[in-house]
Design a protein around this motif. Sequence first.
Motif, PDB file in Angstrom:
ATOM      1  N   VAL A   1      16.915  -1.901  47.494  1.00 21.08           N
ATOM      2  CA  VAL A   1      15.915  -2.938  47.230  1.00 21.08           C
ATOM      3  C   VAL A   1      16.099  -3.502  45.830  1.00 21.08           C
ATOM      4  CG1 VAL A   1      13.443  -3.409  46.962  1.00 21.08           C
ATOM      5  CG2 VAL A   1      14.238  -1.959  48.845  1.00 21.08           C
ATOM      6  N   LEU A   2      16.325  -2.615  44.886  1.00 20.27           N
ATOM      7  CA  LEU A   2      16.480  -3.040  43.493  1.00 20.27           C
ATOM      8  C   LEU A   2      17.677  -3.973  43.333  1.00 20.27           C
ATOM      9  CD1 LEU A   2      14.971  -2.524  40.861  1.00 20.27           C
ATOM     10  CD2 LEU A   2      16.541  -0.623  40.401  1.00 20.27           C
ATOM     11  N   VAL A   3      18.808  -3.625  43.935  1.00 16.29           N
ATOM     12  CA  VAL A   3      20.012  -4.461  43.863  1.00 16.29           C
ATOM     13  C   VAL A   3      19.751  -5.838  44.472  1.00 16.29           C
ATOM     14  CG1 VAL A   3      22.370  -4.761  44.706  1.00 16.29           C
ATOM     15  CG2 VAL A   3      21.631  -2.540  43.830  1.00 16.29           C
ATOM     16  N   ASN A   4      19.147  -5.830  45.670  1.00 14.81           N
ATOM     17  CA  ASN A   4      18.893  -7.092  46.371  1.00 14.81           C
ATOM     18  C   ASN A   4      17.940  -7.997  45.591  1.00 14.81           C
ATOM     19  OD1 ASN A   4      20.580  -6.362  48.464  1.00 14.81           O
ATOM     20  ND2 ASN A   4      18.923  -5.577  49.761  1.00 14.81           N
ATOM     21  N   LYS A   5      16.862  -7.394  45.083  1.00 16.42           N
ATOM     22  CA  LYS A   5      15.872  -8.206  44.366  1.00 16.42           C
ATOM     23  C   LYS A   5      16.420  -8.732  43.040  1.00 16.42           C
ATOM     24  CE  LYS A   5      12.563  -8.110  47.321  1.00 16.42           C
ATOM     25  NZ  LYS A   5      12.130  -9.379  47.971  1.00 16.42           N
ATOM     26  N   ARG A   6      17.234  -7.935  42.369  1.00 13.45           N
ATOM     27  CA  ARG A   6      17.810  -8.380  41.093  1.00 13.45           C
ATOM     28  C   ARG A   6      18.754  -9.557  41.331  1.00 13.45           C
ATOM     29  NH1 ARG A   6      22.398  -7.504  38.682  1.00 13.45           N
ATOM     30  NH2 ARG A   6      23.023  -5.717  39.970  1.00 13.45           N
ATOM     31  N   ARG A   7      19.534  -9.465  42.405  1.00 17.25           N
ATOM     32  CA  ARG A   7      20.467 -10.553  42.716  1.00 17.25           C
ATOM     33  C   ARG A   7      19.728 -11.813  43.169  1.00 17.25           C
ATOM     34  NH1 ARG A   7      25.070  -6.867  45.831  1.00 17.25           N
ATOM     35  NH2 ARG A   7      25.992  -5.991  43.911  1.00 17.25           N
ATOM     36  N   GLU A   8      18.635 -11.611  43.921  1.00 18.67           N
ATOM     37  CA  GLU A   8      17.832 -12.757  44.332  1.00 18.67           C
ATOM     38  C   GLU A   8      17.273 -13.494  43.118  1.00 18.67           C
ATOM     39  OE1 GLU A   8      14.737 -11.656  47.008  1.00 18.67           O
ATOM     40  OE2 GLU A   8      16.108 -10.830  48.518  1.00 18.67           O
TER      41      GLU A   8
ATOM     42  N   GLN B   1      21.987  -6.559  35.131  1.00 16.47           N
ATOM     43  CA  GLN B   1      21.433  -5.229  34.878  1.00 16.47           C
ATOM     44  C   GLN B   1      20.931  -5.133  33.446  1.00 16.47           C
ATOM     45  OE1 GLN B   1      24.522  -2.395  35.833  1.00 16.47           O
ATOM     46  NE2 GLN B   1      23.917  -2.290  38.006  1.00 16.47           N
ATOM     47  N   GLU B   2      21.667  -5.763  32.542  1.00 20.29           N
ATOM     48  CA  GLU B   2      21.283  -5.709  31.129  1.00 20.29           C
ATOM     49  C   GLU B   2      19.962  -6.440  30.899  1.00 20.29           C
ATOM     50  OE1 GLU B   2      23.269  -6.387  26.698  1.00 20.29           O
ATOM     51  OE2 GLU B   2      24.362  -6.971  28.514  1.00 20.29           O
ATOM     52  N   GLU B   3      19.798  -7.612  31.537  1.00 18.83           N
ATOM     53  CA  GLU B   3      18.562  -8.375  31.372  1.00 18.83           C
ATOM     54  C   GLU B   3      17.369  -7.595  31.920  1.00 18.83           C
ATOM     55  OE1 GLU B   3      19.947 -13.060  31.601  1.00 18.83           O
ATOM     56  OE2 GLU B   3      19.971 -11.849  33.438  1.00 18.83           O
ATOM     57  N   LEU B   4      17.575  -6.951  33.074  1.00 28.93           N
ATOM     58  CA  LEU B   4      16.496  -6.150  33.653  1.00 28.93           C
ATOM     59  C   LEU B   4      16.186  -4.959  32.749  1.00 28.93           C
ATOM     60  CD1 LEU B   4      14.528  -5.469  35.929  1.00 28.93           C
ATOM     61  CD2 LEU B   4      16.407  -4.293  37.116  1.00 28.93           C
ATOM     62  N   ALA B   5      17.234  -4.340  32.207  1.00 30.79           N
ATOM     63  CA  ALA B   5      17.048  -3.185  31.323  1.00 30.79           C
ATOM     64  C   ALA B   5      16.255  -3.584  30.080  1.00 30.79           C
ATOM     65  CB  ALA B   5      18.409  -2.609  30.935  1.00 30.79           C
ATOM     66  N   ASN B   6      16.561  -4.723  29.522  1.00 31.97           N
ATOM     67  CA  ASN B   6      15.856  -5.191  28.330  1.00 31.97           C
ATOM     68  C   ASN B   6      14.379  -5.444  28.632  1.00 31.97           C
ATOM     69  OD1 ASN B   6      18.156  -5.083  26.758  1.00 31.97           O
ATOM     70  ND2 ASN B   6      18.719  -7.227  27.135  1.00 31.97           N
ATOM     71  N   TYR B   7      14.108  -5.996  29.810  1.00 28.65           N
ATOM     72  CA  TYR B   7      12.723  -6.292  30.170  1.00 28.65           C
ATOM     73  C   TYR B   7      11.912  -4.999  30.325  1.00 28.65           C
ATOM     74  CZ  TYR B   7       8.660  -7.755  32.895  1.00 28.65           C
ATOM     75  OH  TYR B   7       7.379  -7.968  33.326  1.00 28.65           O
TER      76      TYR B   7
ATOM     77  N   GLY C   1      12.790  -2.039  29.075  1.00 28.62           N
ATOM     78  CA  GLY C   1      12.850  -1.225  27.868  1.00 28.62           C
ATOM     79  C   GLY C   1      13.647   0.035  28.054  1.00 28.62           C
ATOM     80  N   VAL C   2      14.709  -0.056  28.878  1.00 27.16           N
ATOM     81  CA  VAL C   2      15.601   1.091  29.093  1.00 27.16           C
ATOM     82  C   VAL C   2      17.025   0.625  28.880  1.00 27.16           C
ATOM     83  CG1 VAL C   2      14.043   2.207  30.752  1.00 27.16           C
ATOM     84  CG2 VAL C   2      15.792   0.614  31.575  1.00 27.16           C
ATOM     85  N   SER C   3      17.977   1.531  28.988  1.00 30.69           N
ATOM     86  CA  SER C   3      19.377   1.168  28.806  1.00 30.69           C
ATOM     87  C   SER C   3      19.941   0.564  30.092  1.00 30.69           C
ATOM     88  CB  SER C   3      20.204   2.406  28.430  1.00 30.69           C
ATOM     89  OG  SER C   3      20.244   3.320  29.518  1.00 30.69           O
ATOM     90  N   LYS C   4      21.033  -0.189  29.936  1.00 32.67           N
ATOM     91  CA  LYS C   4      21.724  -0.750  31.100  1.00 32.67           C
ATOM     92  C   LYS C   4      22.233   0.373  31.999  1.00 32.67           C
ATOM     93  CE  LYS C   4      25.802  -3.417  32.435  1.00 32.67           C
ATOM     94  NZ  LYS C   4      27.039  -4.107  31.980  1.00 32.67           N
ATOM     95  N   ALA C   5      22.653   1.479  31.397  1.00 34.50           N
ATOM     96  CA  ALA C   5      23.150   2.628  32.172  1.00 34.50           C
ATOM     97  C   ALA C   5      22.068   3.180  33.090  1.00 34.50           C
ATOM     98  CB  ALA C   5      23.650   3.713  31.222  1.00 34.50           C
ATOM     99  N   SER C   6      20.815   3.158  32.614  1.00 38.41           N
ATOM    100  CA  SER C   6      19.709   3.656  33.438  1.00 38.41           C
ATOM    101  C   SER C   6      19.535   2.801  34.688  1.00 38.41           C
ATOM    102  CB  SER C   6      18.405   3.671  32.632  1.00 38.41           C
ATOM    103  OG  SER C   6      18.472   4.591  31.572  1.00 38.41           O
ATOM    104  N   VAL C   7      19.574   1.483  34.499  1.00 41.18           N
ATOM    105  CA  VAL C   7      19.445   0.565  35.636  1.00 41.18           C
ATOM    106  C   VAL C   7      20.587   0.779  36.620  1.00 41.18           C
ATOM    107  CG1 VAL C   7      19.443  -1.858  36.360  1.00 41.18           C
ATOM    108  CG2 VAL C   7      18.158  -1.152  34.321  1.00 41.18           C
ATOM    109  N   SER C   8      21.795   0.968  36.069  1.00 42.98           N
ATOM    110  CA  SER C   8      22.973   1.208  36.912  1.00 42.98           C
ATOM    111  C   SER C   8      22.788   2.462  37.771  1.00 42.98           C
ATOM    112  CB  SER C   8      24.222   1.343  36.040  1.00 42.98           C
ATOM    113  OG  SER C   8      25.349   1.620  36.840  1.00 42.98           O
ATOM    114  N   LYS C   9      22.256   3.508  37.165  1.00 44.76           N
ATOM    115  CA  LYS C   9      22.027   4.756  37.915  1.00 44.76           C
ATOM    116  C   LYS C   9      20.965   4.562  38.991  1.00 44.76           C
ATOM    117  CE  LYS C   9      23.381   7.963  34.233  1.00 44.76           C
ATOM    118  NZ  LYS C   9      22.921   9.033  33.301  1.00 44.76           N
TER     119      LYS C   9
END
Length: 372
Positions: free
Chosen positions: A9-16, A21-27, A29-37
Amino acid sequence: MKEINLAKVLVNKRREKRVTQEELANYIGVSKASVSKWETGSSYPDIVFLPQLAAYFNISVDELIGYEPQMTKEDINKLYHKLAADFAEKPFDEVIKHCREIIKKYYSCFPLLLQMGILLLNHSFLLKDREEQMALLHEVKELFVRVKLESGDVELATNALKIEAVCCIYTADPKGALELLEDSNNRVMMPNETITAMAYQMLGKNENAKETLQISMYQYVLSLIDAFNLYSTFYTNDKDKYEEIFRRVFKVTEAFNMEKLHPTFLLKVYICAAQGYANLGEEDKALDILNKYTEISLGDIYPIKLHGDDFFDLLDDWFLQLDLGVNPVTDEKTIKENMLNSVIGNANFAVLKDNSRFKSIVEKLKNNCEEA
């Protein structure tokens, strides 16, 4: 059945939303690596981030994590058949544990809860320990109470109430059953099905009207015979009355060709009649009926499946849509063992145990079990 699937769901919604991943991570307040995991499913967001993520994508938390508390009718159908087969093939404790896990997971899916309750009720006889059986029946009863009180669906609640009353009977609580059904005597004289059929006819939907009437007649025939069976138990000391009751019952079963239409239902009628005759000292009549019982048990009635006939020719679609618990799924071996136990485990037939005809009947039923 749908599982929790936050990563997809997260992948689909982010692409929509066309964000990285970096922009979502910044919003968040976590690292890009966290979003990737999170998106690979190797880890999950802290629970405090879920509302923030859901709000960012303008969806609910349930949608975000891919959680679906409901199951479709098709899912319930498949699950019911699988679990019924499991009860026939696997250890009872293993299957009941799985059932409880499913109930806990889908505790707000009321159609599923109703069917799970019926499934467990239908298989409670597999527990030989009376205390364990009673405990399971009380557990099942609570499922029906939940559906009745919290589903918000009139049909589901009505069905749950009726089966809750059955649980009361099985747990030796007749007063509880009567209290639940106390309003059932305040019925209008014209059944709902007749009113429905009349409405269909007025709309020119004659096939719907005929199907509705067939369903109604089928149910009332079975209900009538069941009422006769119970009524007969009050006259096991009155030979003339008892014989008249079953003379009429057998006229009905013959008129509606129950041997072909619903053989297992007819078997129940035969057992009821035979045990009454045995109690009346009419051993030959009891044995004659048990012979008929055995002929059907050994006949070409397997696999057991509800179906229509030449008269009830509009029922098959209804049977497919029918609540699963009305037509319990049990393997052939278990069915044949139940047919045997209904005879050898019936205290009413103790007076027949030394009779050669009775011994022959038992032997045939035992051989029938071995062939399954």
